[in-house]
Design an enzyme around this catalytic site. Structure first.
Site, PDB file in Angstrom:
ATOM      1  N   GLY A 166       0.805  -1.211   0.000  1.00  0.00           N
ATOM      2  CA  GLY A 166       0.000   0.000   0.000  1.00  0.00           C
ATOM      3  C   GLY A 166       0.834   1.255   0.000  1.00  0.00           C
ATOM      4  O   GLY A 166       2.067   1.207  -0.020  1.00  0.00           O
ATOM      5  N   ASP A 167       0.139   2.379   0.036  1.00  0.00           N
ATOM      6  CA  ASP A 167       0.750   3.702   0.004  1.00  0.00           C
ATOM      7  C   ASP A 167       0.066   4.550   1.063  1.00  0.00           C
ATOM      8  O   ASP A 167      -1.131   4.826   0.953  1.00  0.00           O
ATOM      9  CB  ASP A 167       0.571   4.309  -1.390  1.00  0.00           C
ATOM     10  CG  ASP A 167       1.136   5.712  -1.515  1.00  0.00           C
ATOM     11  OD1 ASP A 167       1.653   6.244  -0.523  1.00  0.00           O
ATOM     12  OD2 ASP A 167       1.046   6.289  -2.621  1.00  0.00           O
ATOM     13  N   PHE A 168       0.813   4.950   2.100  1.00  0.00           N
ATOM     14  CA  PHE A 168       0.157   5.683   3.182  1.00  0.00           C
ATOM     15  C   PHE A 168      -0.297   7.080   2.774  1.00  0.00           C
ATOM     16  O   PHE A 168      -1.008   7.745   3.526  1.00  0.00           O
ATOM     17  CB  PHE A 168       1.005   5.728   4.456  1.00  0.00           C
ATOM     18  CG  PHE A 168       2.455   6.132   4.296  1.00  0.00           C
ATOM     19  CD1 PHE A 168       2.835   7.261   3.603  1.00  0.00           C
ATOM     20  CD2 PHE A 168       3.447   5.366   4.905  1.00  0.00           C
ATOM     21  CE1 PHE A 168       4.160   7.639   3.496  1.00  0.00           C
ATOM     22  CE2 PHE A 168       4.785   5.737   4.815  1.00  0.00           C
ATOM     23  CZ  PHE A 168       5.141   6.875   4.108  1.00  0.00           C
ATOM     24  N   HIS A 224       9.413  11.965  10.161  1.00  0.00           N
ATOM     25  CA  HIS A 224      10.608  12.808   9.986  1.00  0.00           C
ATOM     26  C   HIS A 224      11.131  12.774   8.550  1.00  0.00           C
ATOM     27  O   HIS A 224      11.988  13.581   8.187  1.00  0.00           O
ATOM     28  CB  HIS A 224      11.701  12.443  10.994  1.00  0.00           C
ATOM     29  CG  HIS A 224      12.413  11.153  10.731  1.00  0.00           C
ATOM     30  ND1 HIS A 224      13.526  10.757  11.443  1.00  0.00           N
ATOM     31  CD2 HIS A 224      12.181  10.146   9.847  1.00  0.00           C
ATOM     32  CE1 HIS A 224      13.950   9.596  11.007  1.00  0.00           C
ATOM     33  NE2 HIS A 224      13.157   9.201  10.046  1.00  0.00           N
TER      34      HIS A 224
END
Length: 325
Positions: free
Chosen positions: A215-217, A235
């Protein structure tokens, strides 16, 4: 301070050439080591002399062989908490080029490494598997120390489902699962990382208790879990991209869910702190930043959450617990 990078470069070369692993538990002559790593023996001896004065190597005067000190053992790949991976990652030519062009980042606020990579840091890694393996190895080695610190600092005992968002190859989630047998875990990562995570999780006997999800956050997050973890993720990104990640997690959370942001919390100005070094690294490498408590609180508010508490660990990062506002 002026000459510090000379020392770090010697240590990076020690890792790149695998010298500590070659020495192992049995001291060896400089000629034997030079032959095994393809170097010029008299020059290698000079580097050894420097590192012996710094407590990394020790020469036996009778045998004229070089061995590792207790400190030097941390250069070995098989040593828990080894700095080998970090030395390889930060010894990469692109990292040196980025730091050499620090002025560009100060003038533009953008990561100087992109000029040399031709792309963003993470896009570059997804297209260069060998470099990605070095980077992932450094993160896994760091988490070997960081993960138990997080598990010891935070009480996971009431949770039944935990998802590590951007969880790498599973070092942190595996520590959580081993400490709490009732928890079911999820690693949510990019496909080039999950390809490494799946066999690693299986090798630890955790495949039945840990899903590994591509997935891709920046797009969406698995919904309805008890605890979400972002360890060393925010960060990497500026405030706007970090806000998007937090908003996606907030959308996925239940009213009683918790988000654990595992990051170094900067103490502010006029303080010598490890996080200040990493803050500069984030600038030149990825365009991200380390943050103060006030800055995390401001980000949380914008995402519809609030900081409920901050728990220090024995490592530089703290556990910043966020709850829905």
């Amino acid at each position: 301070m002026v000459y510090g990078f000379w020392v770090s470069r010697c240590l990076q070369i020690m890792a790149e050439l695998g010298i500590a692993d070659t020495i192992g538990d049995v001291p060896k002559s400089v000629e034997e080591l030079a032959k095994s790593c393809g170097t010029h023996a008299p020059s290698l001896r000079r580097m050894f002399r420097l590192l012996s004065g710094l407590g990394v190597l020790r020469k036996d005067e009778q045998s004229d062989c070089w061995g590792l000190t207790e400190l030097g053992q941390m250069l070995r790949q098989d040593n828990p908490g080894s700095v080998y991976g970090s030395l390889r990652a930060h010894g990469h030519l692109l990292s040196w080029q980025a730091w050499g062009d620090l002025k560009t980042s100060l003038q533009t606020g953008l990561p100087s490494v992109e000029k040399f990579m031709g792309d963003s840091f993470f896009n570059y890694l997804s297209a260069h598997p060998e470099d990605a393996a070095i980077f992932n190895g450094s993160m896994a080695a760091y988490q070997t120390l960081n993960a138990p610190a997080v598990v010891n600092a935070y009480d996971f005992s009431q949770a039944r489902t935990v998802v590590d968002v951007g969880g790498g190859t599973g070092t942190l989630i595996s520590h959580v699962l081993k400490a709490h047998p009732a928890i079911h875990g999820t690693i949510f990562e990019m496909p080039h990382v999950t390809a490494e995570a799946r066999p690693r999780i299986a090798s630890m006997g955790l495949a039945e208790r840990c899903d590994v999800v591509d997935g891709d956050f920046f797009a969406s997050i698995p919904k309805g879990k008890d605890i979400y973890i972002l360890s060393q993720i925010l960060h990497d990104w500026d405030d706007e991209k970090s806000l998007r990640i937090l908003e996606n997690i907030r959308d996925a959370m239940r009213p009683d869910s918790r988000l654990l942001v595992v990051e170094t919390v900067l103490p502010g100005d006029n303080a010598m702190h490890f996080g200040n070094l990493y803050d500069m690294a984030m600038l030149v490498l990825v365009g991200g930043q380390e943050r103060t408590e006030a800055e995390y609180s401001a980000l949380a508010r914008r995402a519809g959450m609030k900081v409920s508490r901050i728990l220090p660990t024995v490592m530089p990062p703290s556990v910043v617990e966020l709850v829905p506002a």
